[in-house]
Design an enzyme around this catalytic site. Structure first.
Site, PDB file in Angstrom:
ATOM      1  N   GLU A   1      11.316  -6.263  -9.556  1.00  0.00           N
ATOM      2  CA  GLU A   1      10.535  -5.066  -9.857  1.00  0.00           C
ATOM      3  C   GLU A   1      11.382  -4.107 -10.686  1.00  0.00           C
ATOM      4  O   GLU A   1      12.183  -3.337 -10.128  1.00  0.00           O
ATOM      5  CB  GLU A   1      10.123  -4.363  -8.561  1.00  0.00           C
ATOM      6  CG  GLU A   1       9.194  -5.154  -7.691  1.00  0.00           C
ATOM      7  CD  GLU A   1       8.308  -4.245  -6.850  1.00  0.00           C
ATOM      8  OE1 GLU A   1       7.086  -4.361  -6.983  1.00  0.00           O
ATOM      9  OE2 GLU A   1       8.838  -3.420  -6.105  1.00  0.00           O
TER      10      GLU A   1
ATOM     11  N   TRP B   1       0.809  -1.227   0.000  1.00  0.00           N
ATOM     12  CA  TRP B   1       0.000   0.000   0.000  1.00  0.00           C
ATOM     13  C   TRP B   1       0.840   1.274   0.000  1.00  0.00           C
ATOM     14  O   TRP B   1       0.306   2.360  -0.116  1.00  0.00           O
ATOM     15  CB  TRP B   1      -0.929   0.000   1.211  1.00  0.00           C
ATOM     16  CG  TRP B   1      -2.078  -0.960   1.098  1.00  0.00           C
ATOM     17  CD1 TRP B   1      -2.401  -1.732   0.018  1.00  0.00           C
ATOM     18  CD2 TRP B   1      -3.064  -1.245   2.101  1.00  0.00           C
ATOM     19  NE1 TRP B   1      -3.522  -2.473   0.283  1.00  0.00           N
ATOM     20  CE2 TRP B   1      -3.959  -2.206   1.555  1.00  0.00           C
ATOM     21  CE3 TRP B   1      -3.288  -0.796   3.405  1.00  0.00           C
ATOM     22  CZ2 TRP B   1      -5.045  -2.700   2.278  1.00  0.00           C
ATOM     23  CZ3 TRP B   1      -4.364  -1.309   4.115  1.00  0.00           C
ATOM     24  CH2 TRP B   1      -5.233  -2.238   3.561  1.00  0.00           C
TER      25      TRP B   1
ATOM     26  N   SER C   1       3.372  -2.039 -11.947  1.00  0.00           N
ATOM     27  CA  SER C   1       2.170  -1.739 -12.742  1.00  0.00           C
ATOM     28  C   SER C   1       1.330  -2.968 -13.074  1.00  0.00           C
ATOM     29  O   SER C   1       0.749  -3.054 -14.156  1.00  0.00           O
ATOM     30  CB  SER C   1       2.543  -0.971 -14.020  1.00  0.00           C
ATOM     31  OG  SER C   1       3.089   0.291 -13.688  1.00  0.00           O
TER      32      SER C   1
ATOM     33  N   GLY D   1       1.379  -2.583  -6.237  1.00  0.00           N
ATOM     34  CA  GLY D   1       1.260  -1.302  -5.548  1.00  0.00           C
ATOM     35  C   GLY D   1      -0.107  -0.692  -5.797  1.00  0.00           C
ATOM     36  O   GLY D   1      -1.096  -1.041  -5.149  1.00  0.00           O
ATOM     37  N   GLY D   2      -0.178   0.202  -6.774  1.00  0.00           N
ATOM     38  CA  GLY D   2      -1.399   0.981  -7.039  1.00  0.00           C
ATOM     39  C   GLY D   2      -2.670   0.145  -7.110  1.00  0.00           C
ATOM     40  O   GLY D   2      -3.695   0.490  -6.502  1.00  0.00           O
TER      41      GLY D   2
ATOM     42  N   HIS E   1      12.936  -2.277  -1.071  1.00  0.00           N
ATOM     43  CA  HIS E   1      12.114  -1.737  -2.170  1.00  0.00           C
ATOM     44  C   HIS E   1      12.874  -0.598  -2.848  1.00  0.00           C
ATOM     45  O   HIS E   1      13.569   0.178  -2.188  1.00  0.00           O
ATOM     46  CB  HIS E   1      10.771  -1.230  -1.613  1.00  0.00           C
ATOM     47  CG  HIS E   1       9.798  -0.909  -2.698  1.00  0.00           C
ATOM     48  ND1 HIS E   1       9.869   0.263  -3.418  1.00  0.00           N
ATOM     49  CD2 HIS E   1       8.766  -1.608  -3.218  1.00  0.00           C
ATOM     50  CE1 HIS E   1       8.911   0.262  -4.343  1.00  0.00           C
ATOM     51  NE2 HIS E   1       8.225  -0.864  -4.230  1.00  0.00           N
TER      52      HIS E   1
END
Ligand code: PGA
Length: 257
Positions: free
Chosen positions: A173, A11, A219, A240-241, A101
């Site tokens: 990532e 998040w 993404s 994520g998003g 990250h």
């Protein structure tokens, strides 16, 4: 060997604890109606301030997700204003901790040494690290993507027992894909996930390479999830998003089933 698929919602700095509770309640209803497929694990990584609320909401609704954190400090305690230790996270029933990250590497100056020390801390407290690795656009264009991933893996995983490495999660990532809407293609994700496994074999042996789980992140959407999960070497997704909305996270967590 079929590895357990793990879909994780990162998040980042979103959702205060009220919003986090609402999310979990909605997710609980969605997963009751349409459960996760067998062999699928989901983890939620809220901010530190929402961990306790998410844990309570998950337990009270028996939601089939595990609690995760986004980061931790390498030391167990001490004069580190503003920091949260792995020991503290473990006391909150956190199971997974994201380590290294790219946003923390870029904005908080986390070096490979810091990332390794954080990984040590997570392991010391019997939680599972999700180690993030990945290249920038410039590195990919220069043909250095594999070298970058290799050096991050070696710095974090080198000289560790095979069984320890085999129990970890590595999230590939590509930095150019994070938050940009431009996901890696499934063939690029598969190529790098296979490479991660080969590097793990070199560093920690073939058994670790078979059992380690490799996520793709950057993404990911409900539309792209199934194709990414169909890749032989992709055992999960770090989202994520698209993890901020319960419908979309549930769809990704169930994708391909
Ligand atoms: P994104 O973020 O899905 O919003 O690209 C992924 C991540 O940073 O873990």
């Amino acid at each position: 060997m079929s590895r357990q698929v793990i879909v994780s919602g990162n998040w980042k700095m979103h959702h205060n604890h009220y919003e986090a509770i609402q999310f979990v309640q909605k997710l609980a209803a969605l997963l009751r109606t349409s459960p996760l497929p067998a062999g699928r694990q989901a983890t939620l990584h809220p901010t530190f301030t929402s961990l306790r609320s998410v844990q309570a909401a998950v337990e009270s609704d028996a939601v089939p997700v595990l609690l995760g954190a986004q980061d931790c400090h390498a030391e167990d305690r001490g004069a580190y204003t503003g920091e949260v230790s792995a020991e503290m996270l473990s006391k909150l029933n956190v199971s997974y901790v994201i380590v290294g990250h790219s946003e923390r590497r870029a904005y908080c100056g986390e070096t490979d040494e810091v990332v390794r020390a954080k990984l040590d801390a997570v392991l010391r407290h019997s939680m599972t690290p999700i180690l993030c690795v990945g290249e920038t656009l410039e590195q990919r264009q220069a043909g250095d993507a594999f070298a970058k991933v290799s050096s991050e893996l070696a710095a974090a995983l080198g000289k560790r027992p095979s069984e320890v490495v085999g129990a970890l999660v590595v999230a590939y990532e590509p930095i150019w894909a994070i938050g940009t809407g431009q996901s890696a293609s499934s063939s690029d994700a598969e190529e790098m996930a296979a490479y991660v496994r080969r590097e793990v074999a070199r560093l920690a042996g073939g058994e670790a390479a078979v059992s380690i789980r490799v996520q793709y992140g950057g993404s990911v959407t409900p539309e792209s999830a199934a194709e990414l999960l169909a890749c032989d070497n992709v055992d999960g997704l770090l989202v994520g998003g698209a993890s901020l909305d319960a419908d979309s996270f549930a769809a990704i967590a169930r994708a391909g089933s």
